[in-house]
Design a protein around this motif. Sequence first.
Motif, short mmCIF file in Angstrom:
data_model
loop_
_atom_site.label_atom_id
_atom_site.label_comp_id
_atom_site.label_asym_id
_atom_site.label_seq_id
_atom_site.Cartn_x
_atom_site.Cartn_y
_atom_site.Cartn_z
N THR A 1 0.80 -1.22 0.00
CA THR A 1 0.00 0.00 0.00
C THR A 1 0.83 1.26 0.00
O THR A 1 0.47 2.25 -0.63
CB THR A 1 -0.94 -0.01 1.22
OG1 THR A 1 -1.77 -1.13 1.10
CG2 THR A 1 -1.78 1.24 1.26
N ARG A 2 2.01 1.24 0.68
CA ARG A 2 2.77 2.50 0.69
C ARG A 2 3.29 2.82 -0.70
O ARG A 2 3.35 3.98 -1.08
CB ARG A 2 3.94 2.48 1.67
CG ARG A 2 4.28 1.17 2.28
CD ARG A 2 5.54 1.19 3.08
NE ARG A 2 6.26 0.00 2.77
CZ ARG A 2 7.00 -0.16 1.71
NH1 ARG A 2 7.19 0.85 0.90
NH2 ARG A 2 7.58 -1.30 1.46
N ALA B 1 0.33 4.26 -2.60
CA ALA B 1 0.02 5.62 -2.16
C ALA B 1 0.93 6.63 -2.84
O ALA B 1 0.48 7.68 -3.30
CB ALA B 1 0.16 5.73 -0.63
N GLY C 1 -0.47 8.94 -5.65
CA GLY C 1 -0.54 10.28 -5.10
C GLY C 1 0.40 11.24 -5.80
O GLY C 1 -0.01 12.32 -6.21
N LYS D 1 -5.74 11.05 -2.12
CA LYS D 1 -5.66 9.65 -2.56
C LYS D 1 -4.75 8.80 -1.69
O LYS D 1 -5.13 7.68 -1.32
CB LYS D 1 -5.29 9.59 -4.04
CG LYS D 1 -5.47 8.26 -4.74
CD LYS D 1 -6.80 7.54 -4.53
CE LYS D 1 -8.07 8.30 -4.87
NZ LYS D 1 -8.34 8.41 -6.29
N PRO D 2 -3.55 9.28 -1.30
CA PRO D 2 -2.74 8.44 -0.39
C PRO D 2 -3.47 8.13 0.90
O PRO D 2 -3.38 7.02 1.43
CB PRO D 2 -1.49 9.30 -0.14
CG PRO D 2 -1.39 10.19 -1.31
CD PRO D 2 -2.81 10.49 -1.72
N PHE E 1 -5.78 5.34 0.36
CA PHE E 1 -5.11 4.03 0.29
C PHE E 1 -4.66 3.56 1.67
O PHE E 1 -4.59 2.35 1.91
CB PHE E 1 -3.93 4.09 -0.70
CG PHE E 1 -4.36 3.88 -2.12
CD1 PHE E 1 -4.88 2.65 -2.52
CD2 PHE E 1 -4.26 4.89 -3.05
CE1 PHE E 1 -5.28 2.45 -3.83
CE2 PHE E 1 -4.66 4.71 -4.37
CZ PHE E 1 -5.18 3.48 -4.75
N VAL E 2 -4.37 4.50 2.59
CA VAL E 2 -4.07 4.11 3.97
C VAL E 2 -5.26 3.35 4.56
O VAL E 2 -5.11 2.31 5.22
CB VAL E 2 -3.73 5.35 4.83
CG1 VAL E 2 -3.72 4.98 6.30
CG2 VAL E 2 -2.40 5.94 4.41
#
Lengths: 238, 487
Positions: free
Chosen positions: B236-237, B240, B244, B333-334, B337-338
């Motif tokens: 996920t990071r 992101a 992003g 957006k990031p 996603f978190v």
Amino acid sequence: MKGNARAFASALFLIGLGLMLVTLFEALPFGGAPMQVGQAIAGRALEDTGATNIVSAVLLAYRGLDTLGEVAILFVAATAAGLVLGGAGRAEAQGTPAGFILRAAAALLFPFLLVLGAYIVIHGHLTPGGGFQGGAILAAAFFVPLLAHPASPVNHGVATVVEAFAGAVFVVIGLAGLVGGGAFLVPLLGAGTPGDLFSAGSLPLLYLAIGLKVGSELAGLMARIAAAGDPARQGGKA
Amino acid sequence: MTLTAHHVVLPVALPLLVAFLLPLVGRLSDGLARLLAQLTTLAVAVIALLLWPAASDGGALVSAMGGFAAPIGIVFYADKLALMFVVALAVGLLLFRPRREHDSTKVQTLWLLLLAGGSGLVLSGDLFNIFVFYEITAVATYGLGASAHTGAGYGASLRYLLLSALGSAFALLGIALVYAAAGTLNLADLSQLAGERLTGPMGLTAFVLMVLGFGVKAELFPVNTWVPEVYTAAPTRVTAVLAGVVSKLAMVVILRLLVLLFQDPAALGFLLLLGAIGVAAGELAAFRSRDLHRTFAYSSIAQLGLMAVAFSIPGHAGVLAGIAVALHHLVVKPAFFVLADRWRGEIAGLTGAGRTSPLAAGLFVLLSLSIIGIPPLPGFWAKLMLFKAAIDAGGAGNLTAVAIILAATVIEAAYLFRVVGILYGTAPAGRPPLRFTLGELAPGLLLGAVLIAATVSVAPLGDGLTAMAADSADAAAYASRVLPGGN
């Protein structure tokens, strides 16, 4: 049926693209008037840089940042491949040794490849060749023995050290220009006498850095791929 | 040490230097390598901020690499727009930095190379140099996309590689056409020659090829098929940061191409078409998707479509709207996603998840309201600016785009509120509740706080962005700063 339609569409697309490009290239002047930057560089490169190989002058001086970028692309590709191949690289390399001809030739070739590679790297600013070409030959020098003796352990340690420092040297030479108050990658040390081995300022040093980095990186990458391929081959046999 | 214009190369040179040395440091200690890489990222953000005052005084900082003045050598051009995205990239990479994990030094090395490549992408003022940095960014993405070490990740990354390689070939072909037609690669030099040599079918073909090439990273229709797959399968990071920040960097390149080289109605129309299709297709696909990761990936395609529509409007109003949409999406957006990281799997399975983690659900509602465009949140102002620019510019194309975006907003509201309804539903008994730890949620909360701060200070923010957009849309100013002697 669906596969056919897709192949047909792809073929149609390619034909269209080809026709479009042919039409456009027909309309383009080749090597003619608009090539202003190329002609300007051809006229002043020797005076600016002291390199008799104009290709090297373009690669290292006028477009040195592109070259650093290309070295970085190779590095990022090797790192990404290392990440994906992952632990496989650490597996013990095994395999049957090659035949007599390859083993004998590999032993014979090694010193010659080494000398040829070093020559091409070091004379990059004088004659055709340079860091990328010489580096690839240096990598081959270390990879041919690996083909002959697949079971021999690969020492990644030395390659990692050479690779890291060679890359860092390129950037540090670039940053030295900043310390002097100039721009990044300003040619240092004066142009010297064109044609001499020690001429063209810092350009040969940059090529040396590129040669070592490309050589160690390619050799490391090929060794890693060979090691990663081995367990799969064994799995196939079993 | 005082910073001069030549120091604009540091956001590229510094991460490259450390990235080259990192494998060596990593052999000593993974922790040390991580620390060094993160300090470098921080240093890049600080340097970009320190360069900011000088860039806003003189309009931009220009440095000719190797001391070879444009158009012979490569120049870096750091205006406020470029520096802002360098800061955004560095902060994003820090916020979603790799943790202690398997192969963390390699991931961290790719992280630094992403920083170097992304910074170069927005700073460089040379077409081929931009392509080199685009390749660094793309190849780093192949590795990071597969860094979850799952079959799905490898598959997604490989398919992205194939598409991206095709895109790069297109972009290179476009650049070759430009070079063949104009004989230079320097953007400032090209902007003066464009009216004469980059018009007609030749210019349009070069533009289309470059947009399709750089558009792979900018998630433009039709070269965005990799987006849902990679964004779902990557850690996920990584997702992101890619969704992003990195996607916007490619969009900035397209903006530069438009402003400096291709103010041709046909080129603008082409981008408008791709953008409008992206908005419609993205939101429709997001509506159909049954998984939060995919929903947000498709929504990201739609948001980048909005940017494309904005940039296709000539003049600085369009540029302003595009930058506003980009900045808003960069924050929102990031954070989405978190949330998606914990709320994996079927959306229907999240029933009642909002009740067990009220903070996360509150954040989701805030982000949703902003991205839909409910006043007074920043997303509203961004969409308003876009509508205003499009309606002022007029024309059937722009008005159709406005209608499409309005319809897409309704769809967007429908699927986001559907998720909100599920989050606040009654959880079936006997299922273990999904809870966030504060550490997991922290980056999202931070971005939520930024969103609220932007809501409060929307007036000064708007003034700053307007000045930035007016400057970025001024091709003559760009050329005069890079080529002071005239040409």
